[in-house]
Design a protein around this motif. Structure first.
Motif, PDB file in Angstrom:
ATOM      1  N   ALA A 111      -1.244  19.024 -12.928  1.00  0.00           N
ATOM      2  CA  ALA A 111      -2.418  18.446 -12.650  1.00  0.00           C
ATOM      3  C   ALA A 111      -2.565  17.168 -13.585  1.00  0.00           C
ATOM      4  O   ALA A 111      -3.006  15.953 -12.904  1.00  0.00           O
ATOM      5  CB  ALA A 111      -3.431  19.352 -12.765  1.00  0.00           C
ATOM      6  N   SER A 112      -2.102  16.957 -14.596  1.00  0.00           N
ATOM      7  CA  SER A 112      -1.946  15.908 -15.332  1.00  0.00           C
ATOM      8  C   SER A 112      -1.157  14.670 -14.719  1.00  0.00           C
ATOM      9  O   SER A 112      -1.303  13.354 -14.987  1.00  0.00           O
ATOM     10  CB  SER A 112      -1.614  16.010 -16.943  1.00  0.00           C
ATOM     11  N   GLU A 113      -0.155  15.229 -13.831  1.00  0.00           N
ATOM     12  CA  GLU A 113       0.969  14.099 -13.291  1.00  0.00           C
ATOM     13  C   GLU A 113       0.399  13.701 -11.731  1.00  0.00           C
ATOM     14  O   GLU A 113       1.005  12.679 -11.425  1.00  0.00           O
ATOM     15  CB  GLU A 113       2.142  14.577 -13.420  1.00  0.00           C
ATOM     16  N   CYS A 114      -0.605  14.433 -11.502  1.00  0.00           N
ATOM     17  CA  CYS A 114      -0.738  14.235  -9.810  1.00  0.00           C
ATOM     18  C   CYS A 114      -2.037  13.500  -9.795  1.00  0.00           C
ATOM     19  O   CYS A 114      -3.476  14.151 -10.170  1.00  0.00           O
ATOM     20  CB  CYS A 114      -0.895  15.509  -9.140  1.00  0.00           C
ATOM     21  N   SER A 115      -2.120  12.355  -9.144  1.00  0.00           N
ATOM     22  CA  SER A 115      -3.241  11.527  -8.968  1.00  0.00           C
ATOM     23  C   SER A 115      -3.060  10.717  -7.563  1.00  0.00           C
ATOM     24  O   SER A 115      -1.771  10.623  -7.165  1.00  0.00           O
ATOM     25  CB  SER A 115      -3.718  10.696  -9.897  1.00  0.00           C
ATOM     26  N   ILE A 116      -4.057  10.257  -7.021  1.00  0.00           N
ATOM     27  CA  ILE A 116      -3.787   9.326  -5.851  1.00  0.00           C
ATOM     28  C   ILE A 116      -4.460   7.834  -6.183  1.00  0.00           C
ATOM     29  O   ILE A 116      -5.215   7.810  -7.358  1.00  0.00           O
ATOM     30  CB  ILE A 116      -4.772   9.562  -4.716  1.00  0.00           C
ATOM     31  N   PHE A 119       2.273  15.463  -1.317  1.00  0.00           N
ATOM     32  CA  PHE A 119       2.040  15.841  -2.774  1.00  0.00           C
ATOM     33  C   PHE A 119       0.591  16.625  -2.578  1.00  0.00           C
ATOM     34  O   PHE A 119      -0.135  16.169  -1.558  1.00  0.00           O
ATOM     35  CB  PHE A 119       2.391  14.902  -3.804  1.00  0.00           C
ATOM     36  N   VAL A 120       0.403  17.048  -3.431  1.00  0.00           N
ATOM     37  CA  VAL A 120      -1.243  17.938  -3.411  1.00  0.00           C
ATOM     38  C   VAL A 120      -1.849  17.526  -4.847  1.00  0.00           C
ATOM     39  O   VAL A 120      -1.561  17.269  -5.853  1.00  0.00           O
ATOM     40  CB  VAL A 120      -1.071  19.594  -3.532  1.00  0.00           C
ATOM     41  N   VAL A 121      -2.928  16.797  -4.479  1.00  0.00           N
ATOM     42  CA  VAL A 121      -4.124  16.679  -5.823  1.00  0.00           C
ATOM     43  C   VAL A 121      -5.294  17.417  -5.552  1.00  0.00           C
ATOM     44  O   VAL A 121      -5.783  17.128  -4.514  1.00  0.00           O
ATOM     45  CB  VAL A 121      -4.007  15.049  -5.739  1.00  0.00           C
ATOM     46  N   VAL A 168       0.799  -1.071  -0.037  1.00  0.00           N
ATOM     47  CA  VAL A 168       0.121   0.160  -0.027  1.00  0.00           C
ATOM     48  C   VAL A 168       0.894   1.294  -0.166  1.00  0.00           C
ATOM     49  O   VAL A 168       0.667   2.110  -0.773  1.00  0.00           O
ATOM     50  CB  VAL A 168      -0.910   0.013   1.278  1.00  0.00           C
ATOM     51  N   ILE A 169       1.914   1.130   1.022  1.00  0.00           N
ATOM     52  CA  ILE A 169       2.941   2.427   0.926  1.00  0.00           C
ATOM     53  C   ILE A 169       3.523   2.802  -0.517  1.00  0.00           C
ATOM     54  O   ILE A 169       3.619   3.785  -1.105  1.00  0.00           O
ATOM     55  CB  ILE A 169       3.957   2.182   1.881  1.00  0.00           C
ATOM     56  N   ASP A 170       4.064   1.626  -1.154  1.00  0.00           N
ATOM     57  CA  ASP A 170       4.270   1.675  -2.478  1.00  0.00           C
ATOM     58  C   ASP A 170       3.437   2.490  -3.425  1.00  0.00           C
ATOM     59  O   ASP A 170       3.854   2.940  -4.222  1.00  0.00           O
ATOM     60  CB  ASP A 170       5.012   0.405  -2.909  1.00  0.00           C
ATOM     61  N   LEU A 171       2.400   2.048  -3.330  1.00  0.00           N
ATOM     62  CA  LEU A 171       1.306   2.726  -4.295  1.00  0.00           C
ATOM     63  C   LEU A 171       1.286   4.237  -3.965  1.00  0.00           C
ATOM     64  O   LEU A 171       1.253   5.089  -4.990  1.00  0.00           O
ATOM     65  CB  LEU A 171      -0.151   2.001  -3.952  1.00  0.00           C
ATOM     66  N   TRP A 172       1.078   4.556  -2.764  1.00  0.00           N
ATOM     67  CA  TRP A 172       1.197   5.827  -2.633  1.00  0.00           C
ATOM     68  C   TRP A 172       2.359   6.597  -2.881  1.00  0.00           C
ATOM     69  O   TRP A 172       2.466   7.764  -3.445  1.00  0.00           O
ATOM     70  CB  TRP A 172       0.790   6.297  -1.129  1.00  0.00           C
ATOM     71  N   ARG A 173       3.580   5.961  -2.799  1.00  0.00           N
ATOM     72  CA  ARG A 173       5.039   6.256  -3.150  1.00  0.00           C
ATOM     73  C   ARG A 173       5.130   6.761  -4.553  1.00  0.00           C
ATOM     74  O   ARG A 173       5.708   7.654  -5.003  1.00  0.00           O
ATOM     75  CB  ARG A 173       6.007   5.504  -2.414  1.00  0.00           C
ATOM     76  N   THR A 174       4.641   5.518  -5.237  1.00  0.00           N
ATOM     77  CA  THR A 174       4.575   5.873  -6.849  1.00  0.00           C
ATOM     78  C   THR A 174       3.788   7.073  -7.384  1.00  0.00           C
ATOM     79  O   THR A 174       4.392   7.900  -8.167  1.00  0.00           O
ATOM     80  CB  THR A 174       4.142   4.467  -7.413  1.00  0.00           C
ATOM     81  N   HIS A 175       2.735   7.403  -6.714  1.00  0.00           N
ATOM     82  CA  HIS A 175       1.843   8.334  -6.982  1.00  0.00           C
ATOM     83  C   HIS A 175       2.528   9.759  -6.420  1.00  0.00           C
ATOM     84  O   HIS A 175       2.493  10.739  -7.405  1.00  0.00           O
ATOM     85  CB  HIS A 175       0.294   8.422  -6.656  1.00  0.00           C
ATOM     86  N   ARG A 176       3.007   9.617  -5.459  1.00  0.00           N
ATOM     87  CA  ARG A 176       3.824  10.962  -5.059  1.00  0.00           C
ATOM     88  C   ARG A 176       4.996  11.131  -5.881  1.00  0.00           C
ATOM     89  O   ARG A 176       5.206  12.504  -6.133  1.00  0.00           O
ATOM     90  CB  ARG A 176       4.180  10.848  -3.474  1.00  0.00           C
ATOM     91  N   PHE A 177       5.703  10.249  -6.239  1.00  0.00           N
ATOM     92  CA  PHE A 177       6.974  10.563  -7.087  1.00  0.00           C
ATOM     93  C   PHE A 177       6.732  11.060  -8.326  1.00  0.00           C
ATOM     94  O   PHE A 177       7.121  11.949  -8.769  1.00  0.00           O
ATOM     95  CB  PHE A 177       8.000   9.587  -7.082  1.00  0.00           C
ATOM     96  N   ALA A 178       5.294  10.424  -8.902  1.00  0.00           N
ATOM     97  CA  ALA A 178       5.026  10.803 -10.447  1.00  0.00           C
ATOM     98  C   ALA A 178       4.401  12.270 -10.245  1.00  0.00           C
ATOM     99  O   ALA A 178       5.025  13.077 -11.149  1.00  0.00           O
ATOM    100  CB  ALA A 178       3.812  10.092 -10.747  1.00  0.00           C
ATOM    101  N   CYS A 179       3.986  12.540  -9.165  1.00  0.00           N
ATOM    102  CA  CYS A 179       3.541  14.153  -9.068  1.00  0.00           C
ATOM    103  C   CYS A 179       4.553  14.811  -8.817  1.00  0.00           C
ATOM    104  O   CYS A 179       4.757  16.222  -9.625  1.00  0.00           O
ATOM    105  CB  CYS A 179       2.495  14.192  -7.694  1.00  0.00           C
ATOM    106  N   LEU A 180       5.526  14.651  -8.277  1.00  0.00           N
ATOM    107  CA  LEU A 180       6.596  15.630  -7.735  1.00  0.00           C
ATOM    108  C   LEU A 180       7.823  15.758  -8.974  1.00  0.00           C
ATOM    109  O   LEU A 180       8.261  16.600  -9.280  1.00  0.00           O
ATOM    110  CB  LEU A 180       7.541  15.210  -6.598  1.00  0.00           C
ATOM    111  N   GLN A 205      -5.638  18.948  -2.083  1.00  0.00           N
ATOM    112  CA  GLN A 205      -5.880  18.282  -0.894  1.00  0.00           C
ATOM    113  C   GLN A 205      -4.107  17.647  -1.042  1.00  0.00           C
ATOM    114  O   GLN A 205      -3.670  17.329  -1.878  1.00  0.00           O
ATOM    115  CB  GLN A 205      -6.697  17.148  -1.182  1.00  0.00           C
ATOM    116  N   GLN A 206      -3.853  17.817   0.356  1.00  0.00           N
ATOM    117  CA  GLN A 206      -2.483  17.136   0.581  1.00  0.00           C
ATOM    118  C   GLN A 206      -2.540  15.767   0.961  1.00  0.00           C
ATOM    119  O   GLN A 206      -3.382  15.237   1.908  1.00  0.00           O
ATOM    120  CB  GLN A 206      -1.873  18.378   1.729  1.00  0.00           C
ATOM    121  N   TYR A 207      -1.335  14.900   0.723  1.00  0.00           N
ATOM    122  CA  TYR A 207      -1.441  13.567   0.866  1.00  0.00           C
ATOM    123  C   TYR A 207      -0.097  13.414   1.202  1.00  0.00           C
ATOM    124  O   TYR A 207       0.961  13.584   0.563  1.00  0.00           O
ATOM    125  CB  TYR A 207      -1.881  12.774  -0.283  1.00  0.00           C
ATOM    126  N   HIS A 208       0.197  13.022   2.506  1.00  0.00           N
ATOM    127  CA  HIS A 208       1.601  12.821   2.862  1.00  0.00           C
ATOM    128  C   HIS A 208       1.801  11.531   3.211  1.00  0.00           C
ATOM    129  O   HIS A 208       1.128  10.449   2.860  1.00  0.00           O
ATOM    130  CB  HIS A 208       1.555  13.274   4.508  1.00  0.00           C
TER     131      HIS A 208
END
Length: 373
Positions: free
Chosen positions: A155-160, A288-290, A137-149, A293-296
């Motif tokens: 906006a096109s790169e940031c999702s949860i 990161f922000v989507v 689960v952590i890896d999923l969130w980490r993948t989305h955070r890294f893609a966003c940053l 909304q901030q997601y830590h």
């Protein structure tokens, strides 16, 4: 909770050091900056645990200081190689090795057995708020955070992660599917699983460094392992050591707020003590922000999402320091009243919760015994 018969408390592994044939992994000279002057000796390294680690010794004989610091570095190195889930190393079976072939039975170092065992045991002790098997689960969130940053927050790169993705990953997070043989030092897991010791390994390492320094005769020192503060004895001036806790809102705003212009506004607590650990967990460093909304990075195992409320939790431990990271993480994730009740029932821990950007805080019953308030 921590009875005297607790095997984790009383039968912790002794530090050991690698043979000379592994010197490339365990060099002192090239892996840390060491300075020795009249009254103090220090070591600084950025090569381990993805952060900076510093040690300062006071009133130590010069001829002993370097040996003490190099011995301490060996402890840092050993736990770094064992606990890493980012890289494999030819001389050791570590977390990354295990995660790459989870269904295989791995023979592991007894020190890693103890570390994984503590992580497993704390799942129950924390009421499920600490789970080393949450890694998928952590890896999923980490993948989305890294893609966003990486996309500079476009906006096109940031999702949860989708709920479907999270639910699928959650099927691989059952701590009971981690089969650890604590006697024969083997581990295997359900196919597709992975484990992450990021919520326990750094604090564990800091306490093992503390143990080694004491064995070598150090009586006054400070360890700063990426914000995990551990110290022993008194400051050379004869006073207790003081730890200033950074205001998380200042840190998050990159010190752009008006209150952050003054030192008094940059820190929300100053904690003093003679033989304590101070560690914080919060949402103000990796996020990161989507859609506004901030997601830590601190994921609640109960919801599979970052906890939506609260900014930081700072914990002070006067014993059981080995579990500092675990305790600070779980107290951040727990509902506030549950966390308060947990702390107030235990005399070895105090804590303060930084609740919101307005600076509202809640303290445990005796937290002020460490602040002089």
């Amino acid at each position: 909770m921590f009875a005297s018969s607790d095997p984790l408390a009383n039968n912790l592994p002794q530090n050991k050091y690698p043979p000379a044939t592994l010197s490339n992994f365990y060099q002192c000279e090239n892996n840390a900056l060491i300075n020795i002057n009249d009254d103090e000796a220090s070591l600084n390294t950025v090569n381990y645990f993805g952060t900076s680690v510093s040690i300062t010794l006071y009133n130590v004989e010069h001829k002993k200081a370097k040996s003490m610091l190099c011995n301490a570095l060996s402890v840092i190195q050993e736990y770094h190689y064992l606990a890493s889930n980012y890289s494999t190393y030819g001389h050791v079976t570590n977390i990354k090795t295990i995660n790459e072939s989870p269904a295989e039975k791995h023979q592991i170092d007894p020190l890693l057995t103890e570390l994984i065992a503590a992580g497993i045991d704390w799942h129950q002790r924390s009421g499920g708020y600490f789970n080393i098997a949450l890694s998928p689960v952590i890896d999923l969130w980490r993948t989305h955070r890294f893609a966003c940053l990486k996309g500079n927050s476009q906006a096109s790169e940031c999702s949860i992660p989708s709920q479907t993705e999270l639910n699928h990953a959650a099927l691989l997070t059952n701590i009971n599917d981690v089969s650890l043989d604590r006697v024969h030092n083997t581990v295997r897991m359900k196919p597709g699983m992975s484990i992450d010791l990021g919520g326990i390994a750094k604090g564990w390492m800091a306490e093992k460094v503390y143990d080694q320094l004491k064995v070598d005769g150090a009586e006054q020192f400070i360890i700063n392992a990426g914000g995990n503060i551990r110290h022993l004895g008194l400051h050379p001036e004869g006073r207790q050591f003081a730890t200033a806790v950074e205001d998380p809102v200042c840190k998050k705003s990159n010190y752009q707020l008006a209150k952050c212009n003054e030192p008094s506004g940059q820190y929300h607590e100053v904690i003093t003590g003679k033989d304590i650990t101070v560690v914080s967990s919060g949402n103000y460093l990796r996020y990161f922000v989507v859609n506004g909304q901030q997601y830590h990075h601190l994921i609640d195992p109960k919801t599979l999402y970052p906890k939506p409320k609260g900014i930081a939790t700072t914990v002070v431990l006067n014993s059981h320091q080995l579990y500092a990271d675990v305790i600070s993480t779980m107290l951040f994730l727990m509902p506030l009243q549950t966390a308060l009740d947990y702390v107030n029932k235990r005399d070895y821990i105090e804590a303060v919760w930084y609740l919101n950007e307005q600076g509202d805080k809640v303290e445990s019953n005796k937290f002020d015994s460490f602040t002089g308030n």
